[in-house]
Design a protein around this motif. Structure first.
Motif, PDB file in Angstrom:
ATOM      1  N   ILE A 197     -41.557  10.357   6.309  1.00 18.13           N
ATOM      2  CA  ILE A 197     -42.629  11.351   6.132  1.00 18.13           C
ATOM      3  C   ILE A 197     -43.904  10.872   6.817  1.00 18.13           C
ATOM      4  O   ILE A 197     -44.608  11.653   7.459  1.00 18.13           O
ATOM      5  N   TRP A 198     -44.196   9.576   6.704  1.00 16.14           N
ATOM      6  CA  TRP A 198     -45.384   9.027   7.352  1.00 16.14           C
ATOM      7  C   TRP A 198     -45.281   9.072   8.875  1.00 16.14           C
ATOM      8  O   TRP A 198     -46.306   9.167   9.559  1.00 16.14           O
ATOM      9  N   ILE A 199     -44.083   8.976   9.407  1.00 20.97           N
ATOM     10  CA  ILE A 199     -43.928   9.094  10.866  1.00 20.97           C
ATOM     11  C   ILE A 199     -44.334  10.498  11.314  1.00 20.97           C
ATOM     12  O   ILE A 199     -45.019  10.669  12.319  1.00 20.97           O
ATOM     13  N   GLU A 200     -43.909  11.514  10.526  1.00 22.16           N
ATOM     14  CA  GLU A 200     -44.245  12.896  10.855  1.00 22.16           C
ATOM     15  C   GLU A 200     -45.713  13.207  10.568  1.00 22.16           C
ATOM     16  O   GLU A 200     -46.354  13.968  11.289  1.00 22.16           O
ATOM     17  N   ASN A 201     -46.236  12.632   9.462  1.00 16.95           N
ATOM     18  CA  ASN A 201     -47.603  12.925   9.045  1.00 16.95           C
ATOM     19  C   ASN A 201     -48.271  11.626   8.583  1.00 16.95           C
ATOM     20  O   ASN A 201     -48.324  11.333   7.396  1.00 16.95           O
ATOM     21  N   PRO A 202     -48.812  10.832   9.527  1.00 18.91           N
ATOM     22  CA  PRO A 202     -49.347   9.516   9.185  1.00 18.91           C
ATOM     23  C   PRO A 202     -50.604   9.537   8.307  1.00 18.91           C
ATOM     24  O   PRO A 202     -50.960   8.531   7.702  1.00 18.91           O
ATOM     25  N   ASN A 203     -51.278  10.662   8.199  1.00 21.39           N
ATOM     26  CA  ASN A 203     -52.513  10.740   7.410  1.00 21.39           C
ATOM     27  C   ASN A 203     -52.254  10.998   5.927  1.00 21.39           C
ATOM     28  O   ASN A 203     -53.197  10.990   5.133  1.00 21.39           O
ATOM     29  N   LEU A 204     -51.019  11.222   5.562  1.00 17.01           N
ATOM     30  CA  LEU A 204     -50.674  11.526   4.172  1.00 17.01           C
ATOM     31  C   LEU A 204     -50.794  10.271   3.315  1.00 17.01           C
ATOM     32  O   LEU A 204     -50.423   9.179   3.736  1.00 17.01           O
ATOM     33  N   SER A 205     -51.311  10.412   2.105  1.00 17.60           N
ATOM     34  CA  SER A 205     -51.435   9.258   1.199  1.00 17.60           C
ATOM     35  C   SER A 205     -50.062   8.893   0.643  1.00 17.60           C
ATOM     36  O   SER A 205     -49.114   9.684   0.709  1.00 17.60           O
ATOM     37  N   PHE A 206     -49.991   7.699   0.076  1.00 16.14           N
ATOM     38  CA  PHE A 206     -48.734   7.235  -0.511  1.00 16.14           C
ATOM     39  C   PHE A 206     -48.264   8.181  -1.614  1.00 16.14           C
ATOM     40  O   PHE A 206     -47.098   8.564  -1.676  1.00 16.14           O
ATOM     41  N   GLU A 207     -49.172   8.581  -2.494  1.00 13.79           N
ATOM     42  CA  GLU A 207     -48.818   9.440  -3.623  1.00 13.79           C
ATOM     43  C   GLU A 207     -48.319  10.798  -3.145  1.00 13.79           C
ATOM     44  O   GLU A 207     -47.339  11.327  -3.670  1.00 13.79           O
ATOM     45  N   ASP A 208     -48.979  11.360  -2.129  1.00 17.20           N
ATOM     46  CA  ASP A 208     -48.548  12.664  -1.609  1.00 17.20           C
ATOM     47  C   ASP A 208     -47.180  12.555  -0.939  1.00 17.20           C
ATOM     48  O   ASP A 208     -46.331  13.437  -1.108  1.00 17.20           O
ATOM     49  N   ALA A 209     -46.973  11.488  -0.168  1.00 16.70           N
ATOM     50  CA  ALA A 209     -45.671  11.288   0.482  1.00 16.70           C
ATOM     51  C   ALA A 209     -44.577  11.071  -0.570  1.00 16.70           C
ATOM     52  O   ALA A 209     -43.469  11.594  -0.444  1.00 16.70           O
ATOM     53  N   ARG A 210     -44.908  10.309  -1.624  1.00 18.99           N
ATOM     54  CA  ARG A 210     -43.938  10.075  -2.708  1.00 18.99           C
ATOM     55  C   ARG A 210     -43.576  11.386  -3.393  1.00 18.99           C
ATOM     56  O   ARG A 210     -42.405  11.678  -3.641  1.00 18.99           O
ATOM     57  N   ASP A 211     -44.574  12.191  -3.695  1.00 10.57           N
ATOM     58  CA  ASP A 211     -44.330  13.470  -4.366  1.00 10.57           C
ATOM     59  C   ASP A 211     -43.525  14.414  -3.477  1.00 10.57           C
ATOM     60  O   ASP A 211     -42.643  15.137  -3.960  1.00 10.57           O
ATOM     61  N   LYS A 212     -43.813  14.391  -2.191  1.00  5.11           N
ATOM     62  CA  LYS A 212     -43.068  15.235  -1.251  1.00  5.11           C
ATOM     63  C   LYS A 212     -41.604  14.795  -1.199  1.00  5.11           C
ATOM     64  O   LYS A 212     -40.694  15.627  -1.187  1.00  5.11           O
ATOM     65  N   SER A 213     -41.382  13.495  -1.215  1.00  2.00           N
ATOM     66  CA  SER A 213     -40.016  12.964  -1.223  1.00  2.00           C
ATOM     67  C   SER A 213     -39.311  13.298  -2.533  1.00  2.00           C
ATOM     68  O   SER A 213     -38.125  13.659  -2.546  1.00  2.00           O
ATOM     69  N   PHE A 214     -40.027  13.197  -3.637  1.00  2.00           N
ATOM     70  CA  PHE A 214     -39.437  13.476  -4.951  1.00  2.00           C
ATOM     71  C   PHE A 214     -39.014  14.936  -5.072  1.00  2.00           C
ATOM     72  O   PHE A 214     -38.003  15.249  -5.709  1.00  2.00           O
ATOM     73  N   LYS A 215     -39.788  15.843  -4.464  1.00  2.00           N
ATOM     74  CA  LYS A 215     -39.467  17.273  -4.547  1.00  2.00           C
ATOM     75  C   LYS A 215     -38.113  17.585  -3.901  1.00  2.00           C
ATOM     76  O   LYS A 215     -37.470  18.564  -4.251  1.00  2.00           O
ATOM     77  N   LYS A 216     -37.657  16.729  -3.006  1.00  2.00           N
ATOM     78  CA  LYS A 216     -36.357  16.943  -2.354  1.00  2.00           C
ATOM     79  C   LYS A 216     -35.198  16.777  -3.333  1.00  2.00           C
ATOM     80  O   LYS A 216     -34.093  17.215  -3.065  1.00  2.00           O
ATOM     81  N   PHE A 217     -35.447  16.133  -4.481  1.00  2.00           N
ATOM     82  CA  PHE A 217     -34.402  15.947  -5.480  1.00  2.00           C
ATOM     83  C   PHE A 217     -34.180  17.199  -6.322  1.00  2.00           C
ATOM     84  O   PHE A 217     -33.254  17.240  -7.120  1.00  2.00           O
ATOM     85  N   GLY A 218     -35.045  18.195  -6.176  1.00  2.00           N
ATOM     86  CA  GLY A 218     -34.844  19.456  -6.871  1.00  2.00           C
ATOM     87  C   GLY A 218     -35.479  19.487  -8.254  1.00  2.00           C
ATOM     88  O   GLY A 218     -36.225  18.599  -8.657  1.00  2.00           O
ATOM     89  N   VAL A 219     -35.125  20.530  -8.985  1.00  2.00           N
ATOM     90  CA  VAL A 219     -35.726  20.804 -10.286  1.00  2.00           C
ATOM     91  C   VAL A 219     -35.424  19.704 -11.297  1.00  2.00           C
ATOM     92  O   VAL A 219     -36.269  19.324 -12.093  1.00  2.00           O
TER      93      VAL A 219
END
Length: 181
Positions: free
Chosen positions: A40-62
């Motif tokens: 995610i950081w490669i695609e969007n290097p300005n994203l914070s750790f928490e935002d990248a973590r949350d974005k990754s977590f959302k991929k696991f679904g509901v």
């Protein structure tokens, strides 16, 4: 951008916060999350750790990590039963098969004695007491290890649960034997 040790520790806390209690499952999820966050950081290097973590977590679904935990538990249960099957196969080799046959013949001969019922009760009581002692000893040892390391392993928990299940079966059979219908 690479993850630091602090980020990794935060991911472990994050998985515990989301009800993943077993360290082996946590490690697998942390590894997956870390790799995904770095992508995610490669695609969007300005994203914070928490935002990248949350974005990754959302991929696991509901349901979050629950599907992964269930899959890992199924995998570990299969692994446990393969180990048990190995021990069962080993039991039917010499000299253990001879010992089993002798025990069987011994109990068969025991039935011919006039006080066989009382002897069976004594054997069941000894087996039950030994089983209870073993369960208590092993559960205390496992709790001490978990408290000392702070890590709870799924495989050890599966073994402990199956041991308790086997004891419950022994107690059930003993109850039926002692108090026939």
């Amino acid at each position: 951008m690479k993850l630091t040790q602090n980020h990794i520790q935060e991911l472990y806390k994050f998985t515990r916060k989301h009800y993943v209690e077993y360290y082996d499952v946590q490690s697998e999820l942390v590894d997956h999350l870390a790799n995904d966050i770095e992508e995610i950081w490669i695609e969007n290097p300005n994203l914070s750790f928490e935002d990248a973590r949350d974005k990754s977590f959302k991929k696991f679904g509901v349901f979050g990590f629950m599907n992964v935990v269930e899959q890992k538990q199924t995998q570990m249960t299969k692994r446990y039963f393969k180990i048990i099957l190995k021990f069962i196969k080993e039991w039917f080799r010499l000299p253990k098969i001879v010992l089993t046959a002798l025990l069987f013949l011994g109990f068969y001969q025991l039935q011919k004695l006039p006080n066989a019922y009382n002897m069976y009760i004594a054997v069941f009581i000894v087996v039950i007491l030994l089983e209870c002692y073993t369960i208590i000893k092993n559960s205390r040892k496992l709790k001490k290890k978990t408290d000392k390391t702070g890590k709870k392993w799924m495989f050890e928990n599966i073994i402990a649960i199956n041991g308790i299940g086997n004891s419950a079966l022994i107690l059930l059979y003993a109850f039926d034997f002692l108090f026939p219908r």
